[in-house]
Design a protein around this motif. Structure first.
Motif, PDB file in Angstrom:
ATOM      1  N   LEU A  63      33.747  28.949  21.200  1.00 14.03           N
ATOM      2  CA  LEU A  63      32.844  29.763  21.576  1.00 14.03           C
ATOM      3  C   LEU A  63      33.349  30.449  22.895  1.00 14.03           C
ATOM      4  N   GLN A  64      33.824  31.575  23.462  1.00 13.10           N
ATOM      5  CA  GLN A  64      34.382  31.839  24.650  1.00 13.10           C
ATOM      6  C   GLN A  64      33.541  32.963  24.809  1.00 13.10           C
ATOM      7  N   GLY A  65      33.438  33.093  26.521  1.00 13.71           N
ATOM      8  CA  GLY A  65      32.646  34.590  27.544  1.00 13.71           C
ATOM      9  C   GLY A  65      33.171  34.366  28.980  1.00 13.71           C
ATOM     10  N   GLY A  66      33.183  35.784  29.119  1.00 12.57           N
ATOM     11  CA  GLY A  66      34.081  36.282  30.891  1.00 12.57           C
ATOM     12  C   GLY A  66      32.618  37.147  31.751  1.00 12.57           C
ATOM     13  N   LEU A  67      33.441  37.423  32.133  1.00  9.02           N
ATOM     14  CA  LEU A  67      32.537  38.539  33.199  1.00  9.02           C
ATOM     15  C   LEU A  67      34.118  38.519  34.256  1.00  9.02           C
ATOM     16  N   ASN A  68      34.101  40.095  34.604  1.00 11.74           N
ATOM     17  CA  ASN A  68      34.761  40.580  35.437  1.00 11.74           C
ATOM     18  C   ASN A  68      34.455  41.122  35.999  1.00 11.74           C
ATOM     19  N   TYR A  69      34.533  41.860  37.614  1.00  9.68           N
ATOM     20  CA  TYR A  69      33.707  42.567  38.710  1.00  9.68           C
ATOM     21  C   TYR A  69      35.710  43.201  39.372  1.00  9.68           C
ATOM     22  N   SER A  70      35.769  44.414  38.860  1.00  9.28           N
ATOM     23  CA  SER A  70      36.484  45.114  40.110  1.00  9.28           C
ATOM     24  C   SER A  70      36.850  45.886  40.954  1.00  9.28           C
ATOM     25  N   MET A  71      36.810  46.303  42.131  1.00  3.87           N
ATOM     26  CA  MET A  71      36.725  47.320  42.417  1.00  3.87           C
ATOM     27  C   MET A  71      38.081  47.277  44.003  1.00  3.87           C
ATOM     28  N   PRO A  72      38.225  48.937  43.934  1.00  9.65           N
ATOM     29  CA  PRO A  72      38.873  49.846  43.871  1.00  9.65           C
ATOM     30  C   PRO A  72      38.854  49.743  45.664  1.00  9.65           C
ATOM     31  N   PHE A  73      40.396  49.689  46.458  1.00  8.55           N
ATOM     32  CA  PHE A  73      40.349  49.902  47.612  1.00  8.55           C
ATOM     33  C   PHE A  73      40.041  51.639  48.616  1.00  8.55           C
ATOM     34  N   GLY A  74      39.516  52.223  48.118  1.00 12.82           N
ATOM     35  CA  GLY A  74      39.522  53.473  48.475  1.00 12.82           C
ATOM     36  C   GLY A  74      40.661  54.082  47.966  1.00 12.82           C
ATOM     37  N   SER A  75      41.433  54.601  48.783  1.00  6.25           N
ATOM     38  CA  SER A  75      42.900  55.261  48.071  1.00  6.25           C
ATOM     39  C   SER A  75      44.536  54.884  47.525  1.00  6.25           C
ATOM     40  N   MET A  76      43.645  52.951  48.342  1.00  3.08           N
ATOM     41  CA  MET A  76      45.000  51.742  48.418  1.00  3.08           C
ATOM     42  C   MET A  76      45.426  52.571  46.275  1.00  3.08           C
ATOM     43  N   PRO A  77      47.079  52.123  45.780  1.00  7.38           N
ATOM     44  CA  PRO A  77      47.132  51.949  44.285  1.00  7.38           C
ATOM     45  C   PRO A  77      46.520  50.798  43.832  1.00  7.38           C
ATOM     46  N   PHE A  78      45.443  50.180  44.249  1.00  7.71           N
ATOM     47  CA  PHE A  78      45.340  48.832  43.632  1.00  7.71           C
ATOM     48  C   PHE A  78      44.130  48.160  44.285  1.00  7.71           C
ATOM     49  N   GLY A  79      43.399  47.240  42.736  1.00 10.73           N
ATOM     50  CA  GLY A  79      42.314  46.924  43.615  1.00 10.73           C
ATOM     51  C   GLY A  79      41.961  45.701  43.474  1.00 10.73           C
ATOM     52  N   LEU A  80      40.975  44.734  43.785  1.00 10.84           N
ATOM     53  CA  LEU A  80      40.322  43.985  43.727  1.00 10.84           C
ATOM     54  C   LEU A  80      39.413  43.554  42.265  1.00 10.84           C
ATOM     55  N   ASN A  81      40.318  41.963  41.410  1.00 11.17           N
ATOM     56  CA  ASN A  81      39.405  41.951  41.070  1.00 11.17           C
ATOM     57  C   ASN A  81      38.688  40.273  40.389  1.00 11.17           C
ATOM     58  N   VAL A  82      37.767  39.448  39.866  1.00  8.75           N
ATOM     59  CA  VAL A  82      37.463  38.433  40.363  1.00  8.75           C
ATOM     60  C   VAL A  82      36.655  38.678  38.874  1.00  8.75           C
ATOM     61  N   GLY A  83      37.482  37.144  38.487  1.00  2.83           N
ATOM     62  CA  GLY A  83      36.835  36.806  36.667  1.00  2.83           C
ATOM     63  C   GLY A  83      36.324  34.946  36.737  1.00  2.83           C
ATOM     64  N   ALA A  84      35.695  35.356  36.529  1.00  2.00           N
ATOM     65  CA  ALA A  84      34.649  33.897  35.857  1.00  2.00           C
ATOM     66  C   ALA A  84      34.721  33.682  34.019  1.00  2.00           C
ATOM     67  N   TRP A  85      35.867  32.864  33.325  1.00  2.57           N
ATOM     68  CA  TRP A  85      35.828  32.484  32.036  1.00  2.57           C
ATOM     69  C   TRP A  85      35.638  30.980  31.673  1.00  2.57           C
ATOM     70  N   THR A  86      34.878  30.750  30.461  1.00  3.38           N
ATOM     71  CA  THR A  86      34.330  29.729  29.732  1.00  3.38           C
ATOM     72  C   THR A  86      34.557  29.406  28.097  1.00  3.38           C
ATOM     73  N   SER A  87      35.188  28.107  28.206  1.00  4.24           N
ATOM     74  CA  SER A  87      34.885  27.851  26.482  1.00  4.24           C
ATOM     75  C   SER A  87      34.279  25.601  26.340  1.00  4.24           C
ATOM     76  N   ASN A  88      34.771  26.201  25.513  1.00  7.01           N
ATOM     77  CA  ASN A  88      34.400  25.046  24.783  1.00  7.01           C
ATOM     78  C   ASN A  88      35.547  24.022  24.423  1.00  7.01           C
ATOM     79  N   VAL A  89      36.363  22.810  25.367  1.00 11.05           N
ATOM     80  CA  VAL A  89      37.374  22.363  24.525  1.00 11.05           C
ATOM     81  C   VAL A  89      36.817  20.674  23.903  1.00 11.05           C
ATOM     82  N   ALA A  90      38.161  20.751  23.221  1.00  9.46           N
ATOM     83  CA  ALA A  90      37.655  19.484  22.703  1.00  9.46           C
ATOM     84  C   ALA A  90      37.839  18.599  24.066  1.00  9.46           C
ATOM     85  N   GLY A  91      36.583  17.540  24.067  1.00 13.48           N
ATOM     86  CA  GLY A  91      36.412  16.439  25.706  1.00 13.48           C
ATOM     87  C   GLY A  91      35.717  17.555  26.205  1.00 13.48           C
ATOM     88  N   GLY A  92      34.403  18.051  26.106  1.00 14.47           N
ATOM     89  CA  GLY A  92      34.780  18.763  27.151  1.00 14.47           C
ATOM     90  C   GLY A  92      34.274  19.990  27.436  1.00 14.47           C
TER      91      GLY A  92
END
Length: 236
Positions: A63-92
């Protein structure tokens, strides 16, 4: 394999946040007098086997889930991304945090940043250090994406992905090839370089993506895997 109960609590919490928290947080961002102009999206996935770069991370389902926040920088051609993601794996469990920027220029899309891979239970359950950091950069044009990931701890990975949407019967076809220049001293990977490749077919049912994937690697003692995945993206 039976996973500790706290793993399912963690996965359940991620899913609950994705299902209930995303719309509220996004609306708050939009209504804060312009102080926050970004958007928050979420995703949730159930998969028969968690496979990462051709290598199985679970013996059973994940089972896996994630959240992502995206914020543009005004008129700049790029923006900021911040995210977190989680899953169960073998052993933890696995918890990844991503910080980067993305944008478009002259018909190309690009993305670059840092991913911190963290395995909280591994220090208690397994010998060795499995946590690592990775810088990544990708560029996309139409259905093609090329990506380079560089880690001082784990090694360097380059991949090419192709996605062909709405082919026969409304299916999406995905093709992947990756090559891993492995750091031989890293505990979480095989002690040799290898390649991985997969083919996937995806259809959509009530906004849920349902995928069937055939995955394999060049490792001598490895065999192909079939993976069934159900996923849902949230865009408030």
């Amino acid at each position: 394999m039976k996973f500790p109960a706290n793993l399912w609590k963690q996965a359940g919490l991620a899913i609950l946040i994705t299902l209930t928290g995303t719309p509220t947080m996004a609306l708050a961002a939009e209504k804060n007098d312009g102080a926050l102009s970004g958007t928050i999206t979420g995703n949730i996935t159930a998969t028969s086997t968690y496979v990462w770069r051709g290598l199985p991370q679970t013996a059973d389902a994940a089972l896996q889930g994630g959240l992502n926040y995206s914020m543009p920088f005004g008129s700049m051609p790029f923006g900021l991304n911040v995210g977190a993601w989680t899953s169960n794996v073998a052993g933890g469990s696995e918890l990844d945090v991503t910080v980067g920027f993305a944008g478009e220029a002259k018909g190309f899309s690009y993305d670059a940043g840092l991913i911190v891979y963290n395995y909280p239970q591994y220090e208690e359950n397994l010998a060795g250090d499995y946590n690592f950091n990775e810088l990544y950069a990708s560029i996309s044009k139409d259905m093609l994406t090329a990506r380079l990931s560089v880690s001082a701890e784990a090694g360097n990975y380059i991949e090419i992905n192709a996605n062909f949407e709405k082919l026969a019967a409304g299916l999406d076809l995905g093709l992947h090839f990756g090559s891993y220049d492995v750091d031989k001293d890293f505990d979480g990977l095989p002690g040799e370089d290898y390649s991985d490749y997969n083919v996937s077919l995806t259809t959509y049912v009530n906004d849920f993506g349902v995928s069937f994937t055939l995955s394999d690697t060049s490792l001598d003692n490895d065999s192909y895997r079939t993976i069934i995945t159900i996923s849902k993206d949230f865009t408030p």
